[in-house]
Enzyme design. Structure first.
Site, PDB file in Angstrom:
ATOM      1  N   LYS A  47     -34.072 -41.125  98.400  1.00  0.00           N
ATOM      2  CA  LYS A  47     -32.898 -41.414  97.552  1.00  0.00           C
ATOM      3  C   LYS A  47     -31.922 -42.338  98.276  1.00  0.00           C
ATOM      4  CE  LYS A  47     -29.395 -38.325  97.436  1.00  0.00           C
ATOM      5  NZ  LYS A  47     -28.054 -38.868  97.758  1.00  0.00           N
ATOM      6  N   ASN A  48     -31.617 -42.003  99.524  1.00  0.00           N
ATOM      7  CA  ASN A  48     -30.554 -42.738 100.213  1.00  0.00           C
ATOM      8  C   ASN A  48     -31.003 -44.108 100.727  1.00  0.00           C
ATOM      9  OD1 ASN A  48     -28.832 -40.720  99.587  1.00  0.00           O
ATOM     10  ND2 ASN A  48     -28.779 -39.791 101.629  1.00  0.00           N
ATOM     11  N   ARG A  82     -20.851 -41.441  93.875  1.00  0.00           N
ATOM     12  CA  ARG A  82     -20.060 -42.251  94.800  1.00  0.00           C
ATOM     13  C   ARG A  82     -20.833 -43.469  95.304  1.00  0.00           C
ATOM     14  NH1 ARG A  82     -15.948 -40.707  97.557  1.00  0.00           N
ATOM     15  NH2 ARG A  82     -16.829 -41.942  99.237  1.00  0.00           N
ATOM     16  N   CYS A 131     -14.719 -35.939  97.210  1.00  0.00           N
ATOM     17  CA  CYS A 131     -15.732 -35.103  96.567  1.00  0.00           C
ATOM     18  C   CYS A 131     -15.809 -33.791  97.334  1.00  0.00           C
ATOM     19  CB  CYS A 131     -17.078 -35.801  96.501  1.00  0.00           C
ATOM     20  SG  CYS A 131     -17.883 -35.931  98.068  1.00  0.00           S
ATOM     21  N   ARG A 141     -13.936 -38.700 101.982  1.00  0.00           N
ATOM     22  CA  ARG A 141     -14.846 -39.839 101.912  1.00  0.00           C
ATOM     23  C   ARG A 141     -14.174 -41.151 101.488  1.00  0.00           C
ATOM     24  NH1 ARG A 141     -20.462 -37.830  99.357  1.00  0.00           N
ATOM     25  NH2 ARG A 141     -21.284 -39.551 100.568  1.00  0.00           N
ATOM     26  N   ASP A 187     -27.035 -34.164 106.479  1.00  0.00           N
ATOM     27  CA  ASP A 187     -27.748 -33.781 105.255  1.00  0.00           C
ATOM     28  C   ASP A 187     -28.760 -32.655 105.483  1.00  0.00           C
ATOM     29  OD1 ASP A 187     -26.308 -35.637 103.852  1.00  0.00           O
ATOM     30  OD2 ASP A 187     -27.878 -37.154 103.823  1.00  0.00           O
ATOM     31  N   ARG A 208     -29.758 -34.241  91.611  1.00  0.00           N
ATOM     32  CA  ARG A 208     -29.337 -35.551  92.107  1.00  0.00           C
ATOM     33  C   ARG A 208     -30.245 -36.012  93.250  1.00  0.00           C
ATOM     34  NH1 ARG A 208     -23.810 -35.457  94.270  1.00  0.00           N
ATOM     35  NH2 ARG A 208     -24.516 -37.564  94.703  1.00  0.00           N
TER      36      ARG A 208
HETATM   37  N1  EPU Z   1     -15.800 -42.904 106.208  1.00  0.00           N
HETATM   38  C1  EPU Z   1     -14.525 -43.397 106.326  1.00  0.00           C
HETATM   39  N2  EPU Z   1     -14.263 -44.631 105.783  1.00  0.00           N
HETATM   40  C2  EPU Z   1     -15.200 -45.364 105.143  1.00  0.00           C
HETATM   41  C3  EPU Z   1     -16.504 -44.846 105.041  1.00  0.00           C
HETATM   42  C4  EPU Z   1     -16.786 -43.607 105.586  1.00  0.00           C
HETATM   43  O1  EPU Z   1     -13.642 -42.765 106.899  1.00  0.00           O
HETATM   44  O2  EPU Z   1     -14.882 -46.466 104.675  1.00  0.00           O
HETATM   45  C5  EPU Z   1     -16.119 -41.578 106.783  1.00  0.00           C
HETATM   46  C6  EPU Z   1     -16.571 -40.581 105.724  1.00  0.00           C
HETATM   47  O3  EPU Z   1     -15.485 -39.961 105.083  1.00  0.00           O
HETATM   48  C7  EPU Z   1     -17.397 -39.614 106.553  1.00  0.00           C
HETATM   49  C8  EPU Z   1     -18.026 -40.530 107.601  1.00  0.00           C
HETATM   50  O4  EPU Z   1     -17.248 -41.718 107.615  1.00  0.00           O
HETATM   51  O5  EPU Z   1     -16.566 -38.679 107.142  1.00  0.00           O
HETATM   52  C9  EPU Z   1     -19.462 -40.920 107.362  1.00  0.00           C
HETATM   53  O6  EPU Z   1     -19.614 -41.380 106.028  1.00  0.00           O
HETATM   54  P1  EPU Z   1     -20.712 -42.458 105.613  1.00  0.00           P
HETATM   55  O7  EPU Z   1     -20.018 -43.663 105.088  1.00  0.00           O
HETATM   56  O8  EPU Z   1     -21.648 -42.643 106.763  1.00  0.00           O
HETATM   57  O9  EPU Z   1     -21.464 -41.718 104.449  1.00  0.00           O
HETATM   58  P2  EPU Z   1     -21.869 -42.286 103.025  1.00  0.00           P
HETATM   59  O10 EPU Z   1     -22.380 -43.673 103.154  1.00  0.00           O
HETATM   60  O11 EPU Z   1     -20.781 -42.027 102.059  1.00  0.00           O
HETATM   61  C10 EPU Z   1     -24.369 -41.544 103.208  1.00  0.00           C
HETATM   62  C11 EPU Z   1     -25.303 -40.699 102.396  1.00  0.00           C
HETATM   63  C12 EPU Z   1     -24.888 -39.244 102.500  1.00  0.00           C
HETATM   64  C13 EPU Z   1     -24.947 -38.844 103.979  1.00  0.00           C
HETATM   65  C14 EPU Z   1     -24.065 -39.769 104.812  1.00  0.00           C
HETATM   66  C15 EPU Z   1     -24.137 -39.497 106.303  1.00  0.00           C
HETATM   67  C16 EPU Z   1     -26.030 -42.165 100.628  1.00  0.00           C
HETATM   68  C17 EPU Z   1     -26.013 -42.534  99.206  1.00  0.00           C
HETATM   69  N3  EPU Z   1     -25.266 -41.143 101.015  1.00  0.00           N
HETATM   70  O12 EPU Z   1     -23.067 -41.336 102.661  1.00  0.00           O
HETATM   71  O13 EPU Z   1     -25.850 -38.495 101.768  1.00  0.00           O
HETATM   72  O14 EPU Z   1     -24.508 -37.507 104.122  1.00  0.00           O
HETATM   73  O15 EPU Z   1     -24.438 -41.151 104.589  1.00  0.00           O
HETATM   74  O16 EPU Z   1     -25.436 -39.610 106.753  1.00  0.00           O
HETATM   75  O17 EPU Z   1     -26.755 -42.765 101.421  1.00  0.00           O
HETATM   76  C18 EPU Z   1     -26.626 -36.670 100.519  1.00  0.00           C
HETATM   77  O18 EPU Z   1     -27.685 -37.297 100.340  1.00  0.00           O
HETATM   78  O19 EPU Z   1     -26.503 -35.434 100.232  1.00  0.00           O
HETATM   79  C19 EPU Z   1     -25.464 -37.358 101.090  1.00  0.00           C
HETATM   80  C20 EPU Z   1     -24.226 -36.899 100.979  1.00  0.00           C
END
Ligand code: EPU
Length: 420
Positions: free
Chosen positions: A22-23, A93, A117, A122, A307, A399
């Site tokens: 998915k990711n 998101r 969320c 996030r 995850d 999801r």
């Molecule tokens: N963060 C910030 N500012 C930003 C972006 C992120 O402060 O501009 C913080 C977030 O709040 C968090 C940390 O950085 O505390 C890491 O967030 P990241 O951006 O790495 O996560 P994401 O891209 O929103 C993806 C996966 C998540 C997974 C995380 C971490 C997808 C679609 N989602 O989220 O997957 O937990 O990376 O590996 O790829 C899931 O599949 O259940 C899921 C939540």
């Protein structure tokens, strides 16, 4: 609303084929907005989030279709819309991943601001900072992120303050069509980032450094479509392996290069499981033993993935000994602990750490899913509990897990989906 009814006490035993990730699929689908010509994407899982991304791409003007074998065709040549509306972004998101591609392709984008969320606030400030560093003018109005770069994005040297998966993905997609060279530092190194870079390269992008802390992207004038097969879902695979360990059973997952699992298999071995690996398979066998408690602390890749944290919380709830599970990536991702307590788990939360005293057994109870991975952990808890566990709000699980009840039934679990 659907629920899952699990009657625990059955050791899982059998083999499953890993689904596509998915990711990895979500950013790759967003990246098709950069292509001239059709993209054929194979191994796209059948999931709610994938359906949402397809709807979003259609709403932007893309032509999308899914073949019987699961492959998806996306053609964005006529995709002229630049607005990702609130109704779609609020349900997923990851919709934010269209921001970079839309801006790079059309010089403007309007993406509804994703709110917080269940697992944390996030923010997307780092996505925005990276695009601003490439020359975009960005403002927030009426709940939308409005981004403009009428003369195109320009190469830059940008360092992320903290490692972000989505932020890295947005920046690398945007930089692929920028004028000049972009260097991105302190980027995420997750295997899904490597998959995205490989897809972009297959479209003609000039990118080096995936899997390291620095990406160098030499912008090219255009990218073309093509065929790409998405990597297997390491979190789905890890979830079934933990379910095998928790139930004292044996599960083999195929069509996966086990090296992408990294520390997940190390932690399963620490829990007492015997983990065997082949070229394209991995098997976890517990041989009827009760797992040993195992400490985990989540970190960006190559650390232990956030995850998989909830699933290891479930494993520890019935393990021998005491474990500390610490969440450092998201600020509010231990919610499953409260529901597991309703099943007899002994879990104390101290700050961002769950201290878990393993119990010989859990008891079935009605519980509520709060997010995707928490739902998976409640299914694992239900598989080991005595009696019946009813898990409500399982739209969360749909999801990210394809046909979870069918897969678990094929492994010998007593699990049913009920409506209403
Ligand atoms: N963060 C910030 N500012 C930003 C972006 C992120 O402060 O501009 C913080 C977030 O709040 C968090 C940390 O950085 O505390 C890491 O967030 P990241 O951006 O790495 O996560 P994401 O891209 O929103 C993806 C996966 C998540 C997974 C995380 C971490 C997808 C679609 N989602 O989220 O997957 O937990 O990376 O590996 O790829 C899931 O599949 O259940 C899921 C939540």
């Amino acid at each position: 609303m659907d629920s899952l009814i699990v009657r625990g006490g059955h050791r899982l035993d059998g083999t499953l084929r890993a689904s596509g990730s998915k990711n990895a699929a979500l950013p790759i689908m967003a990246a098709t907005l950069l292509a001239q010509g059709a993209c054929h994407l194979e191994r796209i899982p059948v999931l709610r989030d994938i359906a949402t991304m397809l709807t979003l791409l259609s709403s932007l003007g893309a032509t999308v279709s899914r073949a019987a074998d699961g492959a998806v065709r996306i053609e964005c040549d006529q995709a002229c819309e630049v607005t990702a509306p609130y109704d779609l972004v609020k349900t997923m998101r990851a919709s934010i991943l269209v921001l970079g591609p839309l801006l790079a392709r059309h010089g403007k984008a309007a993406v509804s601001f994703p709110g917080g969320c269940a697992i944390g606030s996030r923010p997307v400030d780092l996505h925005i900072q990276a695009l601003e560093a490439m020359g975009a003018a960005i403002s927030v109005e009426g709940g939308y992120i409005l981004a403009e770069a009428p003369h195109g994005l320009v190469g830059t040297d940008f360092t992320f303050d903290i490692t972000t998966v989505g932020g890295t993905e947005n920046a690398v997609m945007a930089a692929s069509l920028a004028n000049g060279t972009t260097v991105l530092r302190n980027v995420a190194r997750e295997p899904e980032i490597i998959d995205l870079v490989q897809f972009l390269r297959s479209m003609g992008a000039d990118i080096a450094g995936e899997g390291t802390e620095m990406l160098t992207i030499r912008g090219v004038p255009c990218l073309t479509g093509g065929t790409y097969s998405v990597m297997p879902d390491r979190i789905e695979v890890g979830t079934y392996l933990v379910a095998a360990a928790a139930t004292g059973g044996r599960v083999r997952m195929t069509d996966i290069d086990p090296s992408v699992l990294g520390v997940i298999t190390d932690k399963l071995r620490s829990a007492g499981a015997s983990v065997r690996e082949g070229e394209q398979w991995v098997e976890c066998e517990m041989d009827g033993k009760r797992p040993q408690a195992v400490d985990v602390t989540t970190e960006p890749f190559p650390g232990f993935p956030t995850d998989m944290q909830a699933q290891f919380t479930a494993l520890n709830a019935i393990a021998q000994g005491e474990a500390r599970v610490t969440e450092t990536v998201f600020e509010n991702r231990l919610m499953q602990a409260h529901e597991m307590r309703r099943m007899g788990a002994h879990i104390v939360i101290e700050g961002n750490t769950a201290i878990i005293s393993g119990q010989p057994s859990l008891q079935g109870a009605p519980v509520m899913a709060s997010d995707l991975r928490a739902s998976a952990s409640l299914v694992i808890a239900g598989l080991v509990a005595s009696g019946e566990t009813r898990i409500d709000r399982i739209y969360h699980i749909d999801r990210g897990y394809e046909n979870i009840e069918g897969n678990l039934q094929s492994l010998g679990a007593d699990i049913q989906r009920v409506s209403g």
